[in-house]
Design a protein around this motif. Structure first.
Motif, PDB file in Angstrom:
ATOM      1  N   SER A  41      -8.608  12.723  41.593  1.00  0.00           N
ATOM      2  CA  SER A  41      -8.601  13.313  42.814  1.00  0.00           C
ATOM      3  C   SER A  41      -7.651  12.307  43.668  1.00  0.00           C
ATOM      4  O   SER A  41      -7.005  12.382  44.681  1.00  0.00           O
ATOM      5  N   GLU A  42      -8.236  10.821  43.387  1.00  0.00           N
ATOM      6  CA  GLU A  42      -7.290   9.948  44.171  1.00  0.00           C
ATOM      7  C   GLU A  42      -6.025  10.011  43.893  1.00  0.00           C
ATOM      8  O   GLU A  42      -5.197   9.500  44.762  1.00  0.00           O
ATOM      9  N   SER A  43      -5.604  10.008  42.676  1.00  0.00           N
ATOM     10  CA  SER A  43      -4.096   9.989  42.292  1.00  0.00           C
ATOM     11  C   SER A  43      -3.330  11.273  42.762  1.00  0.00           C
ATOM     12  O   SER A  43      -2.200  11.113  43.276  1.00  0.00           O
ATOM     13  N   VAL A  44      -4.093  12.292  43.044  1.00  0.00           N
ATOM     14  CA  VAL A  44      -3.388  13.417  43.643  1.00  0.00           C
ATOM     15  C   VAL A  44      -3.139  13.087  45.130  1.00  0.00           C
ATOM     16  O   VAL A  44      -2.029  13.526  45.652  1.00  0.00           O
ATOM     17  N   ILE A  45      -4.175  12.498  45.709  1.00  0.00           N
ATOM     18  CA  ILE A  45      -3.890  12.221  47.375  1.00  0.00           C
ATOM     19  C   ILE A  45      -2.693  11.265  47.336  1.00  0.00           C
ATOM     20  O   ILE A  45      -1.849  11.486  48.329  1.00  0.00           O
ATOM     21  N   ILE A  46      -2.635  10.133  46.656  1.00  0.00           N
ATOM     22  CA  ILE A  46      -1.818   9.507  46.486  1.00  0.00           C
ATOM     23  C   ILE A  46      -0.238   9.337  46.412  1.00  0.00           C
ATOM     24  O   ILE A  46       0.563   9.297  47.121  1.00  0.00           O
ATOM     25  N   LEU A 100       2.319   1.744  47.747  1.00  0.00           N
ATOM     26  CA  LEU A 100       2.501   0.431  46.836  1.00  0.00           C
ATOM     27  C   LEU A 100       1.389  -0.219  46.689  1.00  0.00           C
ATOM     28  O   LEU A 100       1.070  -0.827  45.560  1.00  0.00           O
ATOM     29  N   LEU A 101       0.590  -0.689  47.658  1.00  0.00           N
ATOM     30  CA  LEU A 101      -0.588  -1.402  47.614  1.00  0.00           C
ATOM     31  C   LEU A 101      -1.792  -0.969  47.029  1.00  0.00           C
ATOM     32  O   LEU A 101      -2.725  -1.596  46.538  1.00  0.00           O
ATOM     33  N   SER A 102      -2.023   0.448  46.901  1.00  0.00           N
ATOM     34  CA  SER A 102      -2.928   1.188  46.335  1.00  0.00           C
ATOM     35  C   SER A 102      -2.873   1.167  44.853  1.00  0.00           C
ATOM     36  O   SER A 102      -3.762   1.540  44.039  1.00  0.00           O
ATOM     37  N   GLU A 103      -1.832   0.810  44.340  1.00  0.00           N
ATOM     38  CA  GLU A 103      -1.565   0.608  42.938  1.00  0.00           C
ATOM     39  C   GLU A 103      -3.092  -0.277  42.001  1.00  0.00           C
ATOM     40  O   GLU A 103      -3.254  -1.233  42.899  1.00  0.00           O
ATOM     41  N   PRO A 104      -3.080  -0.003  41.070  1.00  0.00           N
ATOM     42  CA  PRO A 104      -4.255  -0.652  40.376  1.00  0.00           C
ATOM     43  C   PRO A 104      -4.051  -2.174  40.254  1.00  0.00           C
ATOM     44  O   PRO A 104      -4.939  -3.007  40.198  1.00  0.00           O
ATOM     45  N   GLY A 164      -7.308   0.459  48.656  1.00  0.00           N
ATOM     46  CA  GLY A 164      -7.095   1.221  47.365  1.00  0.00           C
ATOM     47  C   GLY A 164      -8.321   1.938  47.140  1.00  0.00           C
ATOM     48  O   GLY A 164      -8.135   3.145  46.223  1.00  0.00           O
ATOM     49  N   SER A 165      -9.470   1.936  47.534  1.00  0.00           N
ATOM     50  CA  SER A 165     -10.570   2.790  47.416  1.00  0.00           C
ATOM     51  C   SER A 165     -10.360   4.334  48.172  1.00  0.00           C
ATOM     52  O   SER A 165      -9.494   4.444  48.937  1.00  0.00           O
ATOM     53  N   PHE A 184      -8.641   7.816  52.202  1.00  0.00           N
ATOM     54  CA  PHE A 184      -9.010   9.120  53.039  1.00  0.00           C
ATOM     55  C   PHE A 184      -8.791   8.694  54.409  1.00  0.00           C
ATOM     56  O   PHE A 184      -8.206   9.314  55.344  1.00  0.00           O
ATOM     57  N   MET A 185      -9.328   7.477  55.223  1.00  0.00           N
ATOM     58  CA  MET A 185      -8.994   7.151  56.417  1.00  0.00           C
ATOM     59  C   MET A 185      -7.657   6.760  56.662  1.00  0.00           C
ATOM     60  O   MET A 185      -7.382   6.981  57.927  1.00  0.00           O
TER      61      MET A 185
END
Length: 329
Positions: free
Chosen positions: A29-34, A90-94, A277-278, A283-284
């Motif tokens: 779900s997180e990948s879909v949003i990002i 870019l910043l949300s990458e693992p 990245g959470s 969402f925020m």
């Protein structure tokens, strides 16, 4: 034994370093949003706000004090879609692989337009306050020259606001990282909360509460005296109605801003910390992007001139000679 070692190395951002961070597993779900929703809203935000920027900049009839503030707000929202979203992805990458300096620059510089959004909202509230509460002196108090100076000061403040955080983090690169492959910066949460949320939000609420009270009073007065209004005063009544309509439209813009920004800062006020990245943080952030995308949609619903200018832009009629003088009101 070799297999287990290889698996452990695969889970690390920098297998050759002892203090390497572990790669964070990302839910679907997180990948879909990002990778789907955020880029889509980014493109939509850029496109819609570009239409607002072209409309107000090109057509002379739209060169009013209020529209100059809308233009500044549109530029802020345009920068959010163009700069902030790609860097946030870019910043949300693992794992962060670009080093500490790039971490600071990518975390702060794209957000130069963010403080300008809040200040623009305050300026819009002041504009409507004067227009409704002191209409006879509006044209002398709110002049295009003064508005341009205020907008310039707004952007200067926004730049220096971000440079404050930039220099604070440049003193010691990677100071807030717990391991290699992490990108953490100090945003001085209390300062950011006060300057970018509490003060602007309080100002906006106070000003629009006053605007609402006066607007309701004027609406009742016009309804009760409409039969006795003379032809000579009909133009004055029309001006008041247009000002009330503009106040209502911009009131919607301000309300949407508060709804989209309050959850993020509400979490800060509650004492919780969002991990970059959470899913909650994403969402925020999505709400912030949604606000920048929604403003032009509000104009399309409430401003006939915006619908006319969009048609002229899409059909390339603005390339015609003397299109700047077109009647769009």
């Amino acid at each position: 034994m070799t297999l287990n070692l290889s698996q452990k190395e695969a889970e690390l951002c920098f297998p050759q370093l002892n203090n390497s961070c572990k790669k964070r597993t990302r839910p679907h779900s997180e990948s879909v949003i990002i990778y789907t929703l955020l880029p889509s809203f980014s493109l939509l935000t850029v496109s819609l706000n570009l239409l607002v920027i072209i409309s107000i900049s090109h057509f002379r009839q739209l060169h009013t004090s209020t529209n100059l503030l809308l233009l500044s707000l549109a530029v802020s929202d345009f920068c959010v879609g163009l700069l902030v979203v790609p860097f946030q992805i870019l910043l949300s990458e693992p794992c962060w692989l670009l080093g500490d300096l790039a971490c600071i620059l990518c975390s702060i510089l794209p957000y130069i337009s963010a403080p300008a959004i809040a200040v623009n909202m305050v300026l819009i509230s002041v504009d409507r306050y004067v227009a409704i509460c002191d209409p006879l002196r509006y044209s002398t108090k709110i002049t295009p020259k003064r508005v341009k100076i205020c907008v310039l000061l707004c952007w200067i403040y926004s730049v220096f606001y971000n440079l404050l955080f930039l220099f604070n983090n440049l003193k010691q690169l990677g100071k807030y990282n717990s391991c290699y492959g992490e990108c953490v910066i100090n945003v001085m949460g209390a300062v950011d909360l006060i300057l970018r949320f509490i003060i602007p939000t309080t100002s906006i609420i106070i000003l629009y509460t006053r605007v609402f009270v006066v607007a309701v009073s004027q609406a009742r007065s016009m309804r009760s005296h409409i039969a006795a209004v003379k032809l000579q005063r009909s133009k004055t009544v029309t001006v008041k109605k247009s000002e009330l309509k503009a106040a209502r439209t911009l009131g919607v813009v301000v309300a949407v801003f508060l709804v989209c920004y309050c959850p993020y800062y509400g979490i800060s006020l509650a004492g919780y910390e969002l991990m970059t990245g959470s899913l909650t943080h994403i969402f925020m952030f999505f709400l912030v992007i949604f606000n920048s995308c929604l403003n032009p949609v509000i104009y399309a619903f409430f401003y006939p001139w915006f619908r006319k200018t969009v048609k002229l832009i899409v059909t390339l009629e603005i390339l015609q000679p003397h299109s700047r003088q077109a009647n769009v009101l």
